[in-house]
Scaffold this motif. Structure first.
Motif, PDB file in Angstrom:
ATOM      1  N   SER A 235       1.240  -1.347  -0.535  1.00  0.00           N
ATOM      2  CA  SER A 235      -0.116  -0.188  -0.192  1.00  0.00           C
ATOM      3  C   SER A 235       1.147   0.843  -0.345  1.00  0.00           C
ATOM      4  CB  SER A 235      -1.244  -0.074   1.352  1.00  0.00           C
ATOM      5  OG  SER A 235      -0.087  -0.156   2.546  1.00  0.00           O
ATOM      6  N   GLN A 236       2.084   1.108   0.192  1.00  0.00           N
ATOM      7  CA  GLN A 236       2.842   2.548   0.414  1.00  0.00           C
ATOM      8  C   GLN A 236       3.907   2.375  -0.189  1.00  0.00           C
ATOM      9  OE1 GLN A 236       3.963   3.193   4.374  1.00  0.00           O
ATOM     10  NE2 GLN A 236       2.238   2.962   5.199  1.00  0.00           N
ATOM     11  N   VAL A 237       4.829   1.294  -0.207  1.00  0.00           N
ATOM     12  CA  VAL A 237       5.958   1.330  -1.433  1.00  0.00           C
ATOM     13  C   VAL A 237       6.663   0.495  -1.384  1.00  0.00           C
ATOM     14  CG1 VAL A 237       8.608   2.448  -1.275  1.00  0.00           C
ATOM     15  CG2 VAL A 237       7.126   3.612  -0.159  1.00  0.00           C
ATOM     16  N   PHE A 238       6.910  -0.296  -2.661  1.00  0.00           N
ATOM     17  CA  PHE A 238       7.772  -1.571  -3.246  1.00  0.00           C
ATOM     18  C   PHE A 238       8.961  -1.015  -4.591  1.00  0.00           C
ATOM     19  CE2 PHE A 238       8.185  -4.208  -6.957  1.00  0.00           C
ATOM     20  CZ  PHE A 238       8.510  -5.160  -6.608  1.00  0.00           C
ATOM     21  N   ASN A 239       9.989  -1.570  -3.117  1.00  0.00           N
ATOM     22  CA  ASN A 239      11.510  -0.915  -3.514  1.00  0.00           C
ATOM     23  C   ASN A 239      11.872  -2.625  -3.859  1.00  0.00           C
ATOM     24  OD1 ASN A 239      13.997   0.064  -3.871  1.00  0.00           O
ATOM     25  ND2 ASN A 239      13.676   1.446  -1.631  1.00  0.00           N
ATOM     26  N   VAL A 240      12.754  -2.893  -4.938  1.00  0.00           N
ATOM     27  CA  VAL A 240      13.405  -3.552  -5.209  1.00  0.00           C
ATOM     28  C   VAL A 240      14.926  -3.116  -5.656  1.00  0.00           C
ATOM     29  CG1 VAL A 240      14.273  -5.308  -6.381  1.00  0.00           C
ATOM     30  CG2 VAL A 240      11.297  -4.858  -5.648  1.00  0.00           C
ATOM     31  N   ASP A 241      15.842  -3.314  -5.143  1.00  0.00           N
ATOM     32  CA  ASP A 241      17.093  -2.914  -5.226  1.00  0.00           C
ATOM     33  C   ASP A 241      17.521  -4.122  -5.251  1.00  0.00           C
ATOM     34  OD1 ASP A 241      17.755  -0.252  -5.107  1.00  0.00           O
ATOM     35  OD2 ASP A 241      17.726  -0.201  -2.812  1.00  0.00           O
ATOM     36  N   GLY A 242      17.391  -5.636  -5.050  1.00  0.00           N
ATOM     37  CA  GLY A 242      18.251  -6.527  -5.398  1.00  0.00           C
ATOM     38  C   GLY A 242      17.492  -7.841  -6.604  1.00  0.00           C
ATOM     39  N   ILE A 243      17.323  -9.093  -6.370  1.00  0.00           N
ATOM     40  CA  ILE A 243      16.828  -9.024  -7.760  1.00  0.00           C
ATOM     41  C   ILE A 243      15.123 -10.215  -7.154  1.00  0.00           C
ATOM     42  CG2 ILE A 243      16.749 -10.922  -9.047  1.00  0.00           C
ATOM     43  CD1 ILE A 243      19.798 -10.359  -9.347  1.00  0.00           C
ATOM     44  N   ILE A 244      14.133 -10.341  -7.733  1.00  0.00           N
ATOM     45  CA  ILE A 244      12.694 -10.889  -8.256  1.00  0.00           C
ATOM     46  C   ILE A 244      12.950 -11.652  -9.051  1.00  0.00           C
ATOM     47  CG2 ILE A 244      10.435 -10.510  -7.376  1.00  0.00           C
ATOM     48  CD1 ILE A 244      10.384  -8.709  -6.137  1.00  0.00           C
TER      49      ILE A 244
ATOM     50  N   TYR B  65       1.081  -3.933  -6.805  1.00  0.00           N
ATOM     51  CA  TYR B  65       0.184  -3.140  -6.679  1.00  0.00           C
ATOM     52  C   TYR B  65       0.692  -2.643  -5.960  1.00  0.00           C
ATOM     53  CZ  TYR B  65      -3.270  -6.077  -9.614  1.00  0.00           C
ATOM     54  OH  TYR B  65      -3.925  -7.035 -10.206  1.00  0.00           O
ATOM     55  N   ALA B  66       1.093  -1.438  -5.920  1.00  0.00           N
ATOM     56  CA  ALA B  66       1.490  -0.238  -5.293  1.00  0.00           C
ATOM     57  C   ALA B  66       1.299   0.999  -5.073  1.00  0.00           C
ATOM     58  CB  ALA B  66       3.700  -0.445  -5.449  1.00  0.00           C
ATOM     59  N   GLY B  67       1.712   1.945  -4.013  1.00  0.00           N
ATOM     60  CA  GLY B  67       2.098   3.815  -3.931  1.00  0.00           C
ATOM     61  C   GLY B  67       2.782   3.431  -5.244  1.00  0.00           C
ATOM     62  N   THR B  68       3.830   3.740  -4.787  1.00  0.00           N
ATOM     63  CA  THR B  68       5.230   3.450  -5.226  1.00  0.00           C
ATOM     64  C   THR B  68       5.999   2.645  -5.327  1.00  0.00           C
ATOM     65  OG1 THR B  68       4.764   6.076  -3.909  1.00  0.00           O
ATOM     66  CG2 THR B  68       7.282   5.500  -5.046  1.00  0.00           C
ATOM     67  N   VAL B  69       6.622   2.688  -6.594  1.00  0.00           N
ATOM     68  CA  VAL B  69       6.731   2.064  -7.019  1.00  0.00           C
ATOM     69  C   VAL B  69       9.010   2.014  -7.466  1.00  0.00           C
ATOM     70  CG1 VAL B  69       8.061  -0.263  -8.534  1.00  0.00           C
ATOM     71  CG2 VAL B  69       5.645   0.270  -7.772  1.00  0.00           C
ATOM     72  N   LEU B  70       9.834   1.524  -6.960  1.00  0.00           N
ATOM     73  CA  LEU B  70      11.329   2.512  -6.114  1.00  0.00           C
ATOM     74  C   LEU B  70      12.617   1.488  -6.604  1.00  0.00           C
ATOM     75  CD1 LEU B  70      11.104   4.959  -3.359  1.00  0.00           C
ATOM     76  CD2 LEU B  70      11.482   5.344  -6.156  1.00  0.00           C
ATOM     77  N   GLY B  71      13.804   1.877  -7.126  1.00  0.00           N
ATOM     78  CA  GLY B  71      14.172   0.798  -7.297  1.00  0.00           C
ATOM     79  C   GLY B  71      15.897   0.377  -8.301  1.00  0.00           C
ATOM     80  N   SER B  72      16.771  -0.072  -8.355  1.00  0.00           N
ATOM     81  CA  SER B  72      17.542   0.451  -9.624  1.00  0.00           C
ATOM     82  C   SER B  72      17.388  -1.904  -9.678  1.00  0.00           C
ATOM     83  CB  SER B  72      19.357   0.871  -8.919  1.00  0.00           C
ATOM     84  OG  SER B  72      19.502  -0.447  -7.740  1.00  0.00           O
ATOM     85  N   GLY B  73      17.202  -2.734  -8.664  1.00  0.00           N
ATOM     86  CA  GLY B  73      17.302  -4.216  -9.607  1.00  0.00           C
ATOM     87  C   GLY B  73      16.685  -4.114 -10.165  1.00  0.00           C
ATOM     88  N   LEU B  74      16.381  -5.548 -10.342  1.00  0.00           N
ATOM     89  CA  LEU B  74      15.759  -6.886 -11.504  1.00  0.00           C
ATOM     90  C   LEU B  74      14.724  -7.339 -11.232  1.00  0.00           C
ATOM     91  CD1 LEU B  74      15.638  -7.579 -14.179  1.00  0.00           C
ATOM     92  CD2 LEU B  74      17.477  -8.945 -13.507  1.00  0.00           C
TER      93      LEU B  74
ATOM     94  N   PRO C  73       5.913   4.081 -12.076  1.00  0.00           N
ATOM     95  CA  PRO C  73       7.541   3.623 -11.058  1.00  0.00           C
ATOM     96  C   PRO C  73       8.719   4.257 -11.796  1.00  0.00           C
ATOM     97  CG  PRO C  73       6.302   2.107 -12.706  1.00  0.00           C
ATOM     98  CD  PRO C  73       5.531   3.540 -12.693  1.00  0.00           C
ATOM     99  N   ALA C  74      10.019   4.165 -10.711  1.00  0.00           N
ATOM    100  CA  ALA C  74      10.917   4.812 -10.749  1.00  0.00           C
ATOM    101  C   ALA C  74      12.010   3.497 -10.506  1.00  0.00           C
ATOM    102  CB  ALA C  74      11.440   6.178  -9.060  1.00  0.00           C
ATOM    103  N   GLY C  75      11.428   2.990 -11.584  1.00  0.00           N
ATOM    104  CA  GLY C  75      12.652   1.380 -11.483  1.00  0.00           C
ATOM    105  C   GLY C  75      11.158   0.282 -11.131  1.00  0.00           C
ATOM    106  N   PRO C  76      12.651  -1.037 -10.271  1.00  0.00           N
ATOM    107  CA  PRO C  76      13.748  -1.192 -11.766  1.00  0.00           C
ATOM    108  C   PRO C  76      13.466  -1.915 -12.518  1.00  0.00           C
ATOM    109  CG  PRO C  76      12.276  -3.350  -9.970  1.00  0.00           C
ATOM    110  CD  PRO C  76      11.673  -1.316  -9.900  1.00  0.00           C
TER     111      PRO C  76
END
Length: 582
Positions: free
Chosen positions: A370-379, A402-411, A441-444
């Protein structure tokens, strides 16, 4: 014979420099009239020491006796139980032993409980002196508890039926031990689980505290509850292996609810799936969902098995085609290919490649943050490569967010697996990656490619979809419930049809007509009609026919309208008016 029992109460100092021995006796070999028999070892006894101060470097032991070995091998005795209660232990350097017998068939492990009365700290130790035995120590009390649980040197512990063990403060060990929750309950109120493996079978329950972190291996096939503030898999030894039948208590199988879920410091979470219909993987409900750098959520090869699934690769001679999913798998020599299936929001599994040695398809994960989905690693939900020459690769699976904000530099990866051999058989197609968020979305990064294979017809890539939600998925993901998708043909997202022709601008007209109401079925949202309170411009375009409706999940919240249908809708130009939500 078994060991005896001792209860020693000393108001002041108990100094032990020698040995207090309550071992079980060893079995013996008896020959009578030419027949030889082997006697079993006796179980260790029990020792209870309660004193003001414990000192010395002696030994207190209640070990099992060895079984006799001759023509026949007898079983050894189990370890006994030792309990020590002392207020001062600064000068105690001795040994407390409750090992199983070591000869013949190995017996069960005993228990050692050491309570520092001054600090109120009780440590339960399961130590088997590095002997590997299939018979663990047992917790048989309905409400046993300790401040610290320690397993060392192949210590094993099982919680019996209708029993529970509460660990209030900490865990420790040398990673050789295992706790099997069995048909009981392990209440891990300690904020960090480490030092030994935990196995929670389908009949077991793992209850964790509000803030919980694990840096060890947990095999979860049963229920898990707790983690209401934070559930973290963190550390190089951190492995959460989600298995068939597992779930958060009170949710359907495959659903896991944690307010803040974090995978960090090189840890791994393994997914599992249900291979029926178009398949179903794991769903996470959270406020914040984080996969840190060098950490992984792994659904690779967790989809349909070889030569199975709605888009299973075609088995042929001399080779097979790849599995299909969002795209078509690469063809075999004869040009055969399987068909695509499912939709970007279905959370479906990838199909297996053709032949018995085909690569398994990728798994599936749905995340509602509901707030932040942040992936700097790997799914990853990649399909696996064919395991032999001529075997098709598995198709990539699904990642739905489904997220409020999508972030990260992962994959986020749903790649198809390569076909086996040179030249290779058909590779698996790519899968689905779908990102729905309130903010762009701002990444991943994403990867849904199909591998190169036989040059005739290559595997197709998958589909990446991004869309903007009108509101956050849910205000509090800790308490929401997402209905599991039903088996059947999923509808695709509604597409916008061609724009109707524009008429000439007329004078101010009367109220426009109310838009038509979309079809309604369980789990879907009625489409929104427009109120033509303003002057209309031109004639309204015709409405396309409605297709079959797929399952909506998560359900849309107030203020969000999302219609799912395979039909197309042509849109005429429409005046601005108020909008009511069906």
């Amino acid at each position: 014979a078994g060991g005896s029992a001792l209860r020693l109460s000393v108001a002041g100092l108990a100094s032990i420099g020698g040995t207090i021995d309550f071992n079980g006796a060893a079995g013996s070999v008896v020959t009578n009239c030419g027949w030889t028999s082997s006697g079993g070892g006796g179980a260790g006894g029990s020792v209870w020491i309660d004193c003001g101060e414990l000192a010395g470097a002696g030994v207190v032991r209640a070990n099992g006796g060895a079984g006799a070995v001759s023509t026949y091998t007898a079983g050894s005795g189990s370890g006994g139980r030792i309990a020590v209660y002392a207020s001062i232990t600064d000068y105690w350097a001795g040994s407390l032993q409750a090992y199983s017998g070591t000869a013949g068939g190995l017996g069960g492990i005993g228990t050692v409980y050491f309570m520092n009365k001054f600090f109120g700290h009780g440590r339960l130790t399961i130590d088997n002196n590095a002997v590997v035995t299939p018979r663990p120590a047992l917790i048989i009390g309905p409400t046993d508890a300790c401040e610290e649980l320690q397993l060392v040197r192949n210590g094993m512990l099982t919680i019996s039926t209708n029993s529970s063990l509460t660990v209030r403060s900490s865990t420790s060990g040398d990673i050789t031990g295992t706790v099997d929750v069995g048909t009981g309950t392990l209440r891990m109120l300690a904020q960090k689980l480490q030092g030994f493996t935990v196995n929670v079978p389908s009949t077991g329950n793992l209850v964790v505290g509000d803030v919980f972190s694990m840096n060890t291996t947990v095999y979860l096939s049963g229920n898990i509850s707790g983690g209401s503030s934070l559930f973290s898999v963190s550390g190089s030894r951190g492995l959460l292996d989600l298995r068939s039948g597992s779930r958060s208590a009170g949710f359907p199988v495959g659903y896991y609810s944690f307010c803040n879920f974090v995978v960090s410091n090189s840890s791994v979470v393994n997914l599992w799936s249900t291979a029926s219909g178009t398949g179903f993987g794991c769903a996470f409900l959270s406020n914040n969902f984080t996969v840190a750098r060098n950490s992984t959520i792994n659904g690779r090869g967790k989809g349909f098995a070889a030569a199975s699934g709605p888009g299973a690769g075609v088995t042929g001679s001399p080779d097979a085609s790849g599995g299909s999913h969002a795209g078509r798998g690469g063809s075999n020599t004869a040009g055969a290919q399987s068909s695509t299936y499912a939709s970007p929001i279905a959370g479906s599994l990838g199909s297996g490649g053709g032949s018995a040695n085909g690569g398994a398809g990728g798994g599936a994960i749905t995340v509602n943050a509901s707030q932040v989905f942040n992936v700097d690693g790997i799914i990853t939900v990649d399909g696996l490569p064919g395991a032999a020459a001529g075997a098709g690769g598995g198709a990539g699976g699904s990642i739905v967010v489904y997220a409020g904000t999508v972030l990260g530099s992962g994959l986020l990866s749903a790649r198809g697996g390569a076909g086996g051999g040179t030249p290779s058989a058909g590779g698996g197609s790519g899968g689905y990656v779908t990102l729905y968020s309130v903010n762009p979305p701002a990444g991943p990064s994403t990867d849904v490619t199909g591998p190169t294979g036989r040059p005739s017809v290559q595997a197709s890539p998958g589909i990446v979809t991004t869309a903007t939600l009108l509101g956050a998925p849910e205000p509090s993901a800790c308490v929401i419930y997402i209905p599991q998708p039903t088996t059947g043909t999923s509808g695709t997202s509604r597409t916008t049809g061609s724009t109707g022709s524009s008429g000439s601008t007329g004078s101010t007209g009367s109220s426009g007509s109310t838009g038509s109401t979309g079809s309604t079925s369980t789990g879907t949202t009625r489409s929104t009609g427009s109120t033509g309170s303003s002057r209309s411009t031109g004639s309204s375009g015709s409405t396309g026919s409605s297709g079959s409706t797929g399952t909506m999940y998560p359900p849309t919240t107030s203020g969000t309208t999302r219609t799912t249908s395979t039909g197309t809708t042509s849109t005429g130009t429409t005046s601005t008016g108020t909008t009511s939500t069906g």
